[in-house]
Write a protein that holds these residues in place. Structure first.
Motif, mmCIF file in Angstrom:
data_model
loop_
_atom_site.group_PDB
_atom_site.id
_atom_site.type_symbol
_atom_site.label_atom_id
_atom_site.label_comp_id
_atom_site.label_asym_id
_atom_site.label_seq_id
_atom_site.Cartn_x
_atom_site.Cartn_y
_atom_site.Cartn_z
ATOM 1 N N GLN A 266 0.827 -1.205 0.000
ATOM 2 C CA GLN A 266 0.000 0.000 0.000
ATOM 3 C C GLN A 266 0.860 1.253 0.000
ATOM 4 O O GLN A 266 0.536 2.251 -0.650
ATOM 5 C CB GLN A 266 -0.928 0.003 1.215
ATOM 6 C CG GLN A 266 -1.968 1.123 1.176
ATOM 7 C CD GLN A 266 -2.913 1.064 2.352
ATOM 8 O OE1 GLN A 266 -2.499 1.269 3.482
ATOM 9 N NE2 GLN A 266 -4.185 0.780 2.086
ATOM 10 N N HIS A 268 3.500 1.687 -1.499
ATOM 11 C CA HIS A 268 4.057 1.890 -2.840
ATOM 12 C C HIS A 268 2.969 1.922 -3.911
ATOM 13 O O HIS A 268 3.225 1.611 -5.085
ATOM 14 C CB HIS A 268 5.102 0.808 -3.151
ATOM 15 C CG HIS A 268 6.356 0.959 -2.351
ATOM 16 N ND1 HIS A 268 6.503 0.426 -1.091
ATOM 17 C CD2 HIS A 268 7.517 1.628 -2.613
ATOM 18 C CE1 HIS A 268 7.703 0.729 -0.620
ATOM 19 N NE2 HIS A 268 8.343 1.447 -1.523
ATOM 20 N N GLY A 269 1.761 2.286 -3.505
ATOM 21 C CA GLY A 269 0.712 2.578 -4.463
ATOM 22 C C GLY A 269 -0.150 1.429 -4.916
ATOM 23 O O GLY A 269 -0.994 1.594 -5.802
ATOM 24 N N HIS A 270 -0.003 0.238 -4.346
ATOM 25 C CA HIS A 270 -0.834 -0.894 -4.739
ATOM 26 C C HIS A 270 -2.169 -0.846 -4.003
ATOM 27 O O HIS A 270 -2.220 -0.532 -2.807
ATOM 28 C CB HIS A 270 -0.123 -2.218 -4.435
ATOM 29 C CG HIS A 270 1.173 -2.391 -5.163
ATOM 30 N ND1 HIS A 270 1.243 -2.608 -6.517
ATOM 31 C CD2 HIS A 270 2.459 -2.361 -4.721
ATOM 32 C CE1 HIS A 270 2.510 -2.729 -6.890
ATOM 33 N NE2 HIS A 270 3.274 -2.569 -5.811
ATOM 34 N N GLY A 271 -3.252 -1.174 -4.678
ATOM 35 C CA GLY A 271 -4.575 -1.165 -4.078
ATOM 36 C C GLY A 271 -4.933 -2.487 -3.425
ATOM 37 O O GLY A 271 -4.129 -3.427 -3.395
ATOM 38 N N THR A 275 -3.178 -6.356 -3.433
ATOM 39 C CA THR A 275 -2.807 -6.917 -2.135
ATOM 40 C C THR A 275 -3.543 -8.222 -1.880
ATOM 41 O O THR A 275 -2.958 -9.217 -1.431
ATOM 42 C CB THR A 275 -3.138 -5.910 -1.012
ATOM 43 O OG1 THR A 275 -2.410 -4.712 -1.237
ATOM 44 C CG2 THR A 275 -2.777 -6.485 0.348
ATOM 45 N N HIS A 326 7.506 -2.023 -6.879
ATOM 46 C CA HIS A 326 6.415 -1.863 -7.848
ATOM 47 C C HIS A 326 6.015 -3.177 -8.507
ATOM 48 O O HIS A 326 5.008 -3.247 -9.209
ATOM 49 C CB HIS A 326 6.838 -0.880 -8.950
ATOM 50 C CG HIS A 326 7.999 -1.366 -9.764
ATOM 51 N ND1 HIS A 326 9.305 -1.112 -9.394
ATOM 52 C CD2 HIS A 326 8.053 -2.098 -10.917
ATOM 53 C CE1 HIS A 326 10.113 -1.668 -10.296
ATOM 54 N NE2 HIS A 326 9.378 -2.269 -11.228
#
Length: 450
Positions: A266, A268-271, A275, A326
């Protein structure tokens, strides 16, 4: 097809108990349900805590709390099973997990951190029951098939545990439509899943496998002279210590790395979709390989799989440390290896523990062993947030891998000690438990470890 292994109590041929298949069918159903409950805390527990507490350093607390609750639950469930059998102990554990899951939802709605902490402790009882059920699968199994019996129960957890994380987005939307915070959605699913598992086990697990195994052991001992039963009632303390060490170390490392992976992603921008996918693959690797693991444990040996666990966890930790933040694929691969290493350790350690314990004291000791496993998980969960906040996720992954690799020399040293003893040179069964008609050297014999 029944096993032709001989009883460790008497040395006589001991076929699989006719009730074993029914017991395994019931446990498979209950584990499939409870797996969905187990997945809730794994997937969103840390994210919910981070949201409510506003601190990454405290995000590992939910894992510490529900694994601490699992430790308390293991004591209570183990004592209930010892006195009354597997059915009341496991049913109560699942039911308590359902109550704790509902409490987490209410805490999220009210924004109450104290209620969240208490509820996570209670929720941990469901985790304890989920793990302790593997011992019920081994109660009536012949010695030569214990690894496969344990693995069958673990494999069943895959269905709910893999589906659960993939429903994070859907259950979040459902919860939001009811005015409940999205991250509490998976705990609504856990409430239903644990509750259904409790009812199913209470109604269907008849006869009770632990009580039946005691009756069978008593009949075997009564049918043989004292000299034939030998050390049937004694505990192999070295076997218990080795099995416990294997499971404790694998649990500590697995929980630590797994707990902070959603937080790391989260950040690093992951939704939640990405996850949920990574955690689903991880949980799948924890349980899906169980049939093959059980076969390897029975055919190759408990200690060889314990050694493989350490090597696999080292690879998982190193990859987690080196994976580009990423890259979902790289993180997913690391988490798959993490789950696989845990699976190797849990199945091999469980078989070592069960082999080492007489049936009369088995449930109580197994409960105490799982207390140590849960406390290790609580330690890993609590420390993981602190390590990530202070040194970063790569340090957590690499440190966990280096700690886990200690399992490999531990297992190999134990193998060497057994080889020097010269009695069996095996970590599976004594020679008296070899298949009927086997001389110990033919194709039907159990292979040695050295």
């Amino acid at each position: 097809m029944t096993s032709a292994a001989r009883s460790p109590q008497t040395g006589r041929p001991t076929p699989e108990h006719p009730a074993q298949r029914r017991v395994l069918r019931v446990l498979v159903l209950c584990q499939a349900l409870s797996g969905a409950g187990l997945a809730a805390g794994i997937t969103v527990g840390a994210l919910l805590a981070e949201q409510m507490l506003g601190s990454t350093g405290l995000a590992g607390l939910p894992s510490a709390l529900f694994t601490g609750g699992a430790a308390l639950g293991s004591v209570g469930i183990g004592r209930l099973c010892q006195r009354w059998g597997r059915r009341p102990g496991l049913a109560l554990g699942y039911g308590t997990g359902a109550v704790g899951s509902l409490g987490v939802v209410l805490a999220a709605v009210a924004g109450s951190v104290p209620l969240l902490f208490v509820s996570l402790l209670v929720y941990g009882a469901g985790t304890a029951a989920n793990l302790l059920a593997r011992y019920a699968g081994a109660d009536l199994a012949s010695p030569a098939r214990r690894g496969r019996a344990v693995s069958t129960v673990l494999f069943a957890t895959t269905f709910g545990a893999v589906i659960g994380p993939n429903l994070v987005h859907a259950t979040g939307n459902w919860a939001h439509s009811w005015g409940i915070p999205r991250l509490a959605g998976p705990f609504l699913l856990a409430t239903v899943a644990y509750g259904a598992a409790s009812v199913a086990l209470a109604v269907l697990l008849r006869p009770d496998p632990l009580l039946l195994s005691r009756e069978r052991a008593a009949e075997e001992e009564a049918a043989e002279p004292v000299s034939a039963t030998g050390n049937a009632g004694r505990t192999d303390t070295r076997g218990v210590a080795t099995g416990t060490a294997v499971m404790v170390l694998t649990q500590l490392v697995m929980i630590a790395v797994m707990t902070m992976t959603p937080v790391h992603m989260q950040a690093h921008g992951h939704g939640t979709r990405a996850t949920g996918l990574v955690i689903a693959l991880h949980v799948g690797a924890m349980y899906l390989p169980s049939p093959l693991t059980g076969l390897l444990v029975d055919r190759i040996g408990r200690l060889w799989l314990a050694a493989a666990s350490g090597a696999t966890l080292l690879a998982a930790g190193a990859l987690a440390a080196l994976a580009p933040p990423h890259s979902v694929a790289a993180l997913a691969t690391a988490l798959v290896l993490l789950g696989l290493g845990w699976n190797f350790g849990l199945v091999s350690g469980t078989a070592l523990i069960t082999d080492a314990l007489p049936v009369a004291t088995r449930a109580r000791t197994q409960g105490l062993v799982d207390v140590g496993i849960s406390l290790a998980g609580a330690t890993g969960g609590a420390a993981s947030g602190v390590v990530v906040a202070g040194a970063g996720f790569p340090a957590l992954g690499l440190g966990g891998g280096l700690l886990a690799v200690l399992l490999t020399p531990l297992a190999l040293l134990r193998l060497r000690a057994r080889s020097r003893q010269g009695d069996a040179g095996t970590d599976k069964l004594p020679k008296s438990a070899a298949p009927e008609g086997s001389s110990g050297t033919g194709a039907a014999a159990e292979p040695a470890d050295h």
